[in-house]
Design a protein around this motif. Structure first.
Motif, PDB file in Angstrom:
ATOM      1  N   PHE A 104      39.733 100.528  12.313  1.00  0.00           N
ATOM      2  CA  PHE A 104      38.280 100.392  12.260  1.00  0.00           C
ATOM      3  C   PHE A 104      37.561 101.661  12.710  1.00  0.00           C
ATOM      4  O   PHE A 104      38.168 102.597  13.224  1.00  0.00           O
ATOM      5  N   LYS A 106      35.254 102.130  15.118  1.00  0.00           N
ATOM      6  CA  LYS A 106      35.298 102.388  16.552  1.00  0.00           C
ATOM      7  C   LYS A 106      36.691 102.049  17.049  1.00  0.00           C
ATOM      8  O   LYS A 106      37.194 100.985  16.716  1.00  0.00           O
ATOM      9  N   ASN A 108      39.346 100.265  18.807  1.00  0.00           N
ATOM     10  CA  ASN A 108      39.218  98.969  19.470  1.00  0.00           C
ATOM     11  C   ASN A 108      40.565  98.463  19.973  1.00  0.00           C
ATOM     12  O   ASN A 108      41.040  97.429  19.547  1.00  0.00           O
ATOM     13  N   PRO A 109      41.193  99.213  20.897  1.00  0.00           N
ATOM     14  CA  PRO A 109      42.446  98.697  21.439  1.00  0.00           C
ATOM     15  C   PRO A 109      42.184  97.418  22.225  1.00  0.00           C
ATOM     16  O   PRO A 109      41.088  97.237  22.748  1.00  0.00           O
TER      17      PRO A 109
END
Lengths: 256, 218
Positions: A104, A106, A108-109
């Motif tokens: 994605f 951003k 996003n872990p």
């Protein structure tokens, strides 16, 4: 089983991986994507470029049915992965997303350790029969600092962790939605390098609003404008010799 | 009694919130339910007492002034508060986490139970404990279901059927003791109030500690 898949994949090199025909997407009353047809080739990086709001991300999200999660979105048309209709009611979108991974915009872990981030996909899909096998899969993607939390990494590292997480389920297609838009130039360069390596094993589709990036990483480029697919072809040709006047004005910076 | 309330209200409230927030379609029905829940949270507690009297005692024939009925009434009363707090906690989980989970091929269920719920847990716990704390000090609904009666015998322990024996609750006890003219009861009611306040304080401290313990940043 695994060998068969590998063999098929090698045989299918540079063949059509995902074929979209006449795809329309509606968000409520908005007609977001208008009759788009694209063939995405295996072992190539395909870039979707275009001004903001032109539908490139929306179209990308059709390819792994992420638009299903948006209740007002409606997709019509025909999208085939290896000749199989992915919008067939018998196709489980969850299984599909294991085959078509996604990164994605951003990073996003999950707020867990790096190990858990990478291991999550293989774990839920039962790709590893034992802890040792799971360790092996994770080690392939991530080498050190496995116990540290994924959210403690820098932005670029987080994004690379997300890529590792996406490829740990060994998908066939990797979708990337502006993966570098939140990153600085150095991190961007590292991610781009990684994308080029990934091409050997996956078919990669990347949405980007940076034309330089599209030119650097992709072999084929599709230009979207106002929900239409304006032009699709070899990246070199799109950037040096666009056929459509709209493509030309976009890449020369007159619109968008 | 409060433990029983917690045992009933937590699963019910969390399940209802997950359903409403993650799975329920957005239509007129769910809108109606949402409005109802917010309204129920504002209903005076005495109304729940009347409801409990009508349903649990008169209709379902549960024994009067039993902790079981008290717990049921308090469950009904705290449920809307807890649903509202839980939904807020679930909504505060960033959508990017959901996308991430769905993107690696987790099903909706796996997304909710592996990622959303653990991240919402501190908010849910705080909301639940604060809801229970307000139920703890509640007198009015318990008056109506008869938990005011003078209890002559010690109720049996909760495991030996004590949930059906007549019993009283601390706030009700304070109420009845404080209204006695007998000077001996002044000290007793003061003592009961201190015990009640200490209990509330402990619950709130637990809420804060749990929040600290589980809170994660992203």
């Amino acid at each position: 089983m695994e060998d068969m898949r590998l063999m098929e994949r090698t045989l299918a090199t540079n063949q059509v991986k995902v074929a979209a025909k006449g795809v329309d997407v509606f968000y409520g009353a908005t007609h977001a994507i208008k009759d788009v047809s694209v063939d995405i080739l295996d072992n190539m990086v395909t870039a979707f470029i275009g001004p903001s709001g032109c539908g490139k991300s929306t179209f990308l999200r059709c390819l792994n049915r992420m638009n299903d999660t948006v209740s007002v979105a409606r997709v019509t048309g025909d999208i085939r992965l290896d000749g199989e209709d992915i919008y067939d009611p018998r196709v489980d979108p969850v299984q599909l997303r294991a085959r078509v991974g996604m990164v994605f915009q951003k990073p996003n872990p999950f707020p867990k350790s790096i190990y858990d981030n990478v291991a999550y996909g293989p774990k839920i899909h039962g790709l590893a029969r034992s802890k040792a096998e799971l360790d092996e899969i994770v080690e392939k993607e991530a080498k050190d600092r496995l116990k540290e939390p994924g959210t403690g990494l820098s932005g670029g590292q987080q994004q690379r962790l997300c890529i590792a997480r996406a490829i740990a389920t060994s998908p066939e297609v990797l979708l990337m939605d502006e993966p570098c838009s939140a990153l600085d130039p150095i991190a961007t360069a590292q991610v781009e390098e990684l994308i080029d390596e990934l091409r050997a094993n996956f078919s990669v589709v990347i949405v980007t609003h940076s034309m330089q990036q599209a030119a650097r990483v992709s072999q084929r480029t599709a230009f979207f404008h106002l929900g239409n697919l304006v032009e699709y072809g070899e990246t070199g040709q799109i950037f040096t010799n666009p056929r459509d006047p709209r493509t030309e004005s976009y890449i020369s910076g007159r619109i968008g | 009694m409060m433990l029983l309330t917690a045992l009933m209200v937590l699963p019910l409230g969390v399940a209802a919130s997950i359903y409403l927030e993650e799975f329920a379609p957005k239509n007129r029905w769910t809108d109606l339910i949402e409005v109802n829940i917010s309204n129920l949270a504002a209903v005076p507690s005495i109304v729940y007492g009347i409801l409990g009297l009508a349903i649990f005692i008169n209709f379902a024939k549960f024994p009067q002034s039993s902790p079981l009925v008290g717990a049921l009434v308090l469950t009904l009363m705290t449920l809307p508060t807890i649903i509202i707090a839980t939904r807020a906690a679930i909504r505060a989980v960033p959508p990017s986490i959901r996308d991430a989970a769905l993107g690696v091929g987790a099903s909706k269920m796996q997304t909710v139970f592996h990622h959303v719920l653990p991240l919402a847990a501190p908010g849910i716990l705080t909301g639940t404990i604060l809801g229970l704390a307000s139920a703890l000090g509640e007198t009015a609904p318990l008056l109506l279901i008869g938990m005011v009666a003078f209890v002559a015998n010690y109720p049996a322990g909760p495991l030996e059927g004590g949930m059906l024996d007549p019993a009283s609750a601390l706030p009700v006890q304070v109420y009845s003791w404080a209204s006695r003219s007998d000077p001996a009861f002044i000290e007793r009611s003061a003592g009961a109030i201190i015990v009640l306040l200490a209990f509330l304080l402990v619950m709130n401290i637990i809420a804060i500690l749990l929040r600290r313990r589980f809170e994660r940043r992203w």
